[in-house]
Structures are given as structure tokens and as C-alpha cells.
Design a protein around this motif. Structure first.
Motif, PDB file in Angstrom:
ATOM      1  N   THR A  78       0.854  -1.183   0.000  1.00 27.36           N
ATOM      2  CA  THR A  78       0.000   0.000   0.000  1.00 27.36           C
ATOM      3  C   THR A  78       0.891   1.235   0.000  1.00 27.36           C
ATOM      4  OG1 THR A  78      -1.992   1.032   0.909  1.00 27.36           O
ATOM      5  CG2 THR A  78      -0.321   0.313   2.514  1.00 27.36           C
ATOM      6  N   LEU A  79       0.301   2.374  -0.106  1.00 30.50           N
ATOM      7  CA  LEU A  79       1.022   3.643  -0.131  1.00 30.50           C
ATOM      8  C   LEU A  79       0.520   4.529   1.000  1.00 30.50           C
ATOM      9  CD1 LEU A  79       0.781   4.341  -3.970  1.00 30.50           C
ATOM     10  CD2 LEU A  79       2.745   3.417  -2.735  1.00 30.50           C
ATOM     11  N   ALA A 124       3.107   9.673  -1.403  1.00 27.11           N
ATOM     12  CA  ALA A 124       3.030   8.629  -2.429  1.00 27.11           C
ATOM     13  C   ALA A 124       1.580   8.279  -2.727  1.00 27.11           C
ATOM     14  CB  ALA A 124       3.778   7.382  -1.972  1.00 27.11           C
ATOM     15  N   ALA A 125       0.709   8.429  -1.748  1.00 24.29           N
ATOM     16  CA  ALA A 125      -0.703   8.082  -1.912  1.00 24.29           C
ATOM     17  C   ALA A 125      -1.555   9.269  -2.330  1.00 24.29           C
ATOM     18  CB  ALA A 125      -1.254   7.506  -0.604  1.00 24.29           C
ATOM     19  N   GLU A 185      -7.082   1.406   3.459  1.00 23.05           N
ATOM     20  CA  GLU A 185      -6.994   2.234   2.252  1.00 23.05           C
ATOM     21  C   GLU A 185      -8.290   3.001   2.014  1.00 23.05           C
ATOM     22  OE1 GLU A 185      -3.815  -0.348  -0.440  1.00 23.05           O
ATOM     23  OE2 GLU A 185      -5.960  -0.780  -0.610  1.00 23.05           O
TER      24      GLU A 185
END
Length: 155
Positions: free
Chosen positions: A71-72, A76-77, A116
Motif C-alpha cells: 500500500t502507499l 506517495a498516496a 486504504e
């Protein structure tokens, strides 16, 4: 002392300028800020180096398909305008992801996927607000931008 000037321009606005030619860069910047108050312009007159640092952002409600085991977090997300939110979100997300992993009773990927979903919803709201803030801060009409800030001030 360092001074940062933020303005809207094509990413290659300085392409025809030699980065080592401080006077040419200064002239170009002074032209961009023509009409500004003398004390502000004075800051540009004393600059000895100019560095181009474009601002990049991701779309406010950026998401991706879940990838098992990955995941980020943070920029980055959800790379957003630097208005004091991104680093705080990254720290919160790190803590929340650690808690989700540590307390996962079963399927780890399902815990990460749920994390997320929560992260995307919160980051999307903050990204929308920071994009609006950036629009106000780097407005073609500074008087209009000030009026917008006055509208959102608590009474």
C-alpha cells in the motif's frame, strides 16, 4: 535568508533562460511581479541564486486498485499542495496502518484494504481543501483571493 516566490506559469516558463544567469532570472521574475509593493520586489533585487521548484499534485480523489502485500502512505498516496496537511496525514496513516496490521484478526489484505478506503476518503477531503487553498493563494486576482479568505474566516 531564503525567499520563495510562488506563481502560476507553465512548468517550462524559464526554459529560454540560463539558470546560471542570475540577472536574467531576476529580470524575468521582476516582470512577473510587476506592480507589487516595493518592499516585496526588494527581496528579488537581492537574490543571488534562483531555483525552479515546480509544484506537483495528484488529483484530489486519487485511488488505485488494491495490490496484496503493498500500500502507499503520505505523498506517495495523495500528493497535495504544501499547506500543512500532508506530513500530518502521513504520520496518522502510518499509525493507523500499524494498528490495522497489529490488530488484524484474520485476512491481512482485507485489513489493509479497509485502511486504504478510510485513508482515501479522508485524504480526498483534505486534498480538495488544499487545492482550494492553493487556488486562493496563487490567484490571478489577489483582491479576489483575499475576499475568499475573508468569507471562510470564523466569526
Amino acid at each position: 535568508m531564503k525567499v520563495y516566490a510562488q506563481f502560476r506559469a507553465p512548468v517550462d516558463w524559464h526554459a529560454d533562460l540560463d539558470p546560471a544567469d542570475v540577472e536574467a532570472l531576476r529580470s524575468s521574475l521582476l516582470a512577473l511581479f510587476d506592480g507589487w509593493a516595493a518592499p516585496v520586489l526588494e527581496l528579488l533585487h537581492h537574490g543571488t541564486a534562483f531555483v525552479h521548484r515546480p509544484l506537483y499534485v495528484l488529483p484530489a480523489h486519487h485511488t488505485w486498485g488494491h495490490v496484496p502485500g503493498v500500500t502507499l502512505l503520505g505523498d506517495a498516496a495523495h500528493l497535495m499542495p504544501p499547506l500543512g496537511v500532508g506530513a500530518n496525514l502521513a504520520m496518522l496513516e502510518g499509525a493507523e496502518l500499524a494498528e490495522a496490521v497489529a490488530t488484524c484478526p484474520g485476512d491481512l489484505d482485507e485489513a489493509v484494504r479497509a485502511f486504504e478506503e478510510r485513508m482515501w476518503a479522508r485524504a480526498g477531503r483534505w486534498a480538495t481543501m488544499t487545492m482550494a487553498g492553493l487556488e486562493r493563494l496563487v490567484s490571478p486576482d489577489p483582491a479576489e483571493a483575499i475576499a475568499l479568505f475573508d468569507e471562510v474566516q470564523p466569526s
